[in-house]
Design an enzyme around this catalytic site. Structure first.
Site, PDB file in Angstrom:
ATOM      1  N   CYS A 156       0.814  -1.231   0.000  1.00  0.00           N
ATOM      2  CA  CYS A 156       0.000   0.000   0.000  1.00  0.00           C
ATOM      3  C   CYS A 156       0.840   1.270   0.000  1.00  0.00           C
ATOM      4  O   CYS A 156       0.316   2.347  -0.285  1.00  0.00           O
ATOM      5  CB  CYS A 156      -0.922   0.019   1.205  1.00  0.00           C
ATOM      6  SG  CYS A 156      -2.250  -1.159   1.056  1.00  0.00           S
TER       7      CYS A 156
HETATM    8  N1  CO8 Z   1     -20.117  -9.562   7.437  1.00  0.00           N
HETATM    9  C1  CO8 Z   1     -20.594  -9.749   8.678  1.00  0.00           C
HETATM   10  N2  CO8 Z   1     -19.811  -9.987   9.755  1.00  0.00           N
HETATM   11  C2  CO8 Z   1     -18.486 -10.030   9.549  1.00  0.00           C
HETATM   12  C3  CO8 Z   1     -17.907  -9.842   8.277  1.00  0.00           C
HETATM   13  C4  CO8 Z   1     -18.786  -9.610   7.195  1.00  0.00           C
HETATM   14  N3  CO8 Z   1     -18.324  -9.403   5.952  1.00  0.00           N
HETATM   15  N4  CO8 Z   1     -16.565  -9.927   8.385  1.00  0.00           N
HETATM   16  C5  CO8 Z   1     -16.294 -10.161   9.660  1.00  0.00           C
HETATM   17  N5  CO8 Z   1     -17.433 -10.252  10.382  1.00  0.00           N
HETATM   18  C6  CO8 Z   1     -17.591 -10.519  11.810  1.00  0.00           C
HETATM   19  C7  CO8 Z   1     -16.356 -11.191  12.367  1.00  0.00           C
HETATM   20  O1  CO8 Z   1     -16.403 -12.589  12.147  1.00  0.00           O
HETATM   21  C8  CO8 Z   1     -16.443 -10.815  13.828  1.00  0.00           C
HETATM   22  O2  CO8 Z   1     -17.360 -11.671  14.470  1.00  0.00           O
HETATM   23  P1  CO8 Z   1     -17.078 -12.179  15.988  1.00  0.00           P
HETATM   24  O3  CO8 Z   1     -17.059 -10.918  16.808  1.00  0.00           O
HETATM   25  O4  CO8 Z   1     -18.224 -13.078  16.228  1.00  0.00           O
HETATM   26  O5  CO8 Z   1     -15.738 -12.842  15.919  1.00  0.00           O
HETATM   27  C9  CO8 Z   1     -17.044  -9.414  13.802  1.00  0.00           C
HETATM   28  O6  CO8 Z   1     -17.691  -9.299  12.535  1.00  0.00           O
HETATM   29  C10 CO8 Z   1     -15.993  -8.333  13.918  1.00  0.00           C
HETATM   30  O7  CO8 Z   1     -14.924  -8.619  12.975  1.00  0.00           O
HETATM   31  P2  CO8 Z   1     -13.533  -7.858  12.986  1.00  0.00           P
HETATM   32  O8  CO8 Z   1     -13.007  -7.826  14.363  1.00  0.00           O
HETATM   33  O9  CO8 Z   1     -12.659  -8.439  11.903  1.00  0.00           O
HETATM   34  O10 CO8 Z   1     -14.044  -6.404  12.527  1.00  0.00           O
HETATM   35  P3  CO8 Z   1     -13.308  -5.024  12.579  1.00  0.00           P
HETATM   36  O11 CO8 Z   1     -14.229  -4.062  13.236  1.00  0.00           O
HETATM   37  O12 CO8 Z   1     -11.918  -5.135  13.077  1.00  0.00           O
HETATM   38  O13 CO8 Z   1     -13.223  -4.597  11.034  1.00  0.00           O
HETATM   39  C11 CO8 Z   1     -11.570  -4.523   9.275  1.00  0.00           C
HETATM   40  C12 CO8 Z   1     -12.518  -5.388  10.107  1.00  0.00           C
HETATM   41  C13 CO8 Z   1     -12.427  -3.578   8.435  1.00  0.00           C
HETATM   42  C14 CO8 Z   1     -10.780  -5.424   8.346  1.00  0.00           C
HETATM   43  C15 CO8 Z   1     -10.643  -3.714  10.182  1.00  0.00           C
HETATM   44  O14 CO8 Z   1     -10.033  -4.550  11.136  1.00  0.00           O
HETATM   45  C16 CO8 Z   1      -9.564  -2.972   9.452  1.00  0.00           C
HETATM   46  O15 CO8 Z   1      -9.826  -2.092   8.644  1.00  0.00           O
HETATM   47  N6  CO8 Z   1      -8.302  -3.279   9.746  1.00  0.00           N
HETATM   48  C17 CO8 Z   1      -7.153  -2.642   9.103  1.00  0.00           C
HETATM   49  C18 CO8 Z   1      -7.075  -3.165   7.729  1.00  0.00           C
HETATM   50  C19 CO8 Z   1      -5.987  -2.515   6.941  1.00  0.00           C
HETATM   51  O16 CO8 Z   1      -5.785  -1.347   6.914  1.00  0.00           O
HETATM   52  N7  CO8 Z   1      -5.300  -3.326   6.232  1.00  0.00           N
HETATM   53  C20 CO8 Z   1      -4.338  -2.840   5.346  1.00  0.00           C
HETATM   54  C21 CO8 Z   1      -4.240  -3.849   4.319  1.00  0.00           C
HETATM   55  S1  CO8 Z   1      -3.955  -3.162   2.837  1.00  0.00           S
HETATM   56  C22 CO8 Z   1      -2.318  -3.330   2.376  1.00  0.00           C
HETATM   57  O17 CO8 Z   1      -1.399  -3.212   3.096  1.00  0.00           O
HETATM   58  C23 CO8 Z   1      -2.098  -3.658   0.966  1.00  0.00           C
HETATM   59  C24 CO8 Z   1      -1.884  -5.100   0.826  1.00  0.00           C
HETATM   60  C25 CO8 Z   1      -1.751  -5.414  -0.608  1.00  0.00           C
HETATM   61  C26 CO8 Z   1      -3.053  -5.298  -1.352  1.00  0.00           C
HETATM   62  C27 CO8 Z   1      -3.795  -6.560  -1.358  1.00  0.00           C
HETATM   63  C28 CO8 Z   1      -4.887  -6.538  -2.387  1.00  0.00           C
HETATM   64  C29 CO8 Z   1      -5.760  -7.774  -2.394  1.00  0.00           C
END
Ligand code: CO8
Length: 372
Positions: A156
């Protein structure tokens, strides 16, 4: 030493869009198929049922409303769940080069320049469609550019690391005019079958033209840039050229697509980014209140709100920290450049802003710019 400036940017927007609702319908159909196919193991308790995704969760957790992709039919087909991209002959432009060319031409047109005036092309993206020859060299040829070209991969942060590399070469005099281009086909390496991440990414290409200040009447002087890295396995993709040499290497394995520990990334990257920006501003002698705008990496709205508050020491006013992720999702390296492209027209000479990207590696890059 020459002073480098960003004199134009360009954005290629892919042909297809997918809304959260469309994405969730396809994912849920896939999950139902998976659960039906594995009904016996699920009943026996040896396999967990695959839960449904939800549009409400996606919007609340990320701020994303839709994304652009190079092909939606494959992604939305529950029997496939990844894009269809046609095989191109070796003697026609590759898909990354084609997207990049469009973004570069838009940037060149805005600056009133031609490809022949460019003597450096850096193709900086989170994945390359082939190992060699470098995609950047193909773009150089399509543009009719001179000099040299090379590929870079810092996930990224690829755009800001590319801008720093190009700006340093312009300062030193080894090049005169550079294009840093970020074609991101994230749909090719996203795991669309995993509800934890299937909503995160979108496709796009951005281009940034960097010239000597003296060569262009207006633009943004690059006052300072800074890159930082710190190793982490919390965002990882194990696909690579040794794949076929390993047991099960060619199998349909989860780790051959994007993987992340989203919560850990959130918690670890935020302090890293805030400290990085703070030190960069302090060392450059630029007070946070001199910044008219932050053009941040577009991963998650809550993350950006947190960074904005920390850097400015208060809640950002509307327009001080614009998001484009609601329309584009996370476009990896291109996100902060799309924000810059869309929200930099209203700067008066002397006004300053900061471009910042962050992501896998971990990596952070920041660029302090001043309108002239
Ligand atoms: N629908 C419904 N429920 C869901 C879903 C969904 N789609 N997904 C997860 N849940 C559930 C989970 O299972 C969890 O349930 P439980 O509490 O029962 O375990 C609950 O919802 C909460 O899940 P999370 O804790 O995962 O939710 P968050 O509030 O943490 O949100 C995010 C998830 C949005 C992913 C968040 O953690 C986030 O934004 N994190 C940072 C991500 C980030 O910035 N990453 C950077 C990566 S990008 C990068 O560096 C480039 C890489 C190269 C590119 C790759 C391209 C493919």
């Amino acid at each position: 030493m020459h002073q480098p400036a960003i004199t134009a940017t360009g954005v290629f927007v892919p042909p297809d869009t997918i809304s959260n609702d469309e994405l969730v319908v396809a994912f849920n159909a896939y999950a139902d198929r998976f659960n039906a196919e594995h009904a016996a193991e699920i009943a026996a308790g040896t396999l967990a049922e695959m839960p449904h995704s939800s549009s409400e969760f996606i919007h609340k957790a990320s701020g994303i409303e839709s994304r652009y992709v190079m092909d939606r039919t494959g992604v939305l087909d529950p029997a496939r769940m990844y894009p269809h991209l046609r095989q191109r002959a070796d003697d026609e432009p590759g898909i990354m080069a084609e997207m990049a060319l469009d973004a570069c031409e838009k940037a060149l047109a805005k600056a009133g320049r031609t490809g022949a005036e460019v003597d450096l092309v850096i193709c900086a993206a989170s994945n390359m469609e082939r190992a060699y020859p470098a995609v950047a060299i193909e773009i150089q040829q399509l543009l009719g550019a001179g000099g040299f070209a090379f590929d870079m991969n810092v996930a990224c942060s690829s755009a800001t690391f590319g801008i720093q590399a190009a700006a340093d070469m312009i300062r030193a005099g080894s090049v005169r005019r550079a294009l840093v281009v970020n074609p991101e086909i994230t749909s090719g390496h996203l795991e669309w079958r995993d509800r934890d991440c299937h909503f995160i990414f979108g496709d796009v290409a951005t281009a940034t033209l960097i010239e000597r200040v003296d060569d262009a009447q207006s633009g943004f002087v690059i006052r300072s840039s800074r890159c930082g890295t710190e190793f982490s396995n919390h965002i990882r993709n194990n696909n690579g050229f040794l794949r076929r040499t390993r047991p099960d290497g060619m199998a349909d394995r989860r780790d051959m697509q994007f993987m992340q520990e989203g919560r850990k990334v959130f918690k670890e990257v935020l302090p890293l980014v805030c400290a990085h920006i703070q030190h960069h501003l302090d060392d450059t002698g630029v007070a946070a209140n001199r910044l008219k705008r932050l053009w941040l990496h577009q991963a998650n709205k809550t993350m950006n709100d947190f960074i904005g508050r920390k850097v400015l020491g208060r809640d950002p006013e509307p327009g001080e920290q614009p998001n484009i992720l609601q329309e584009f999702a996370n476009t990896s390296s291109a996100g902060s450049i799309i924000a810059f492209d869309r929200f930099s027209e209203d700067f008066a000479p002397g006004e300053m802003g900061l471009i910042c990207s962050f992501g896998a590696g971990y990596s952070v890059g920041s660029v302090i710019v001043e309108k002239y």
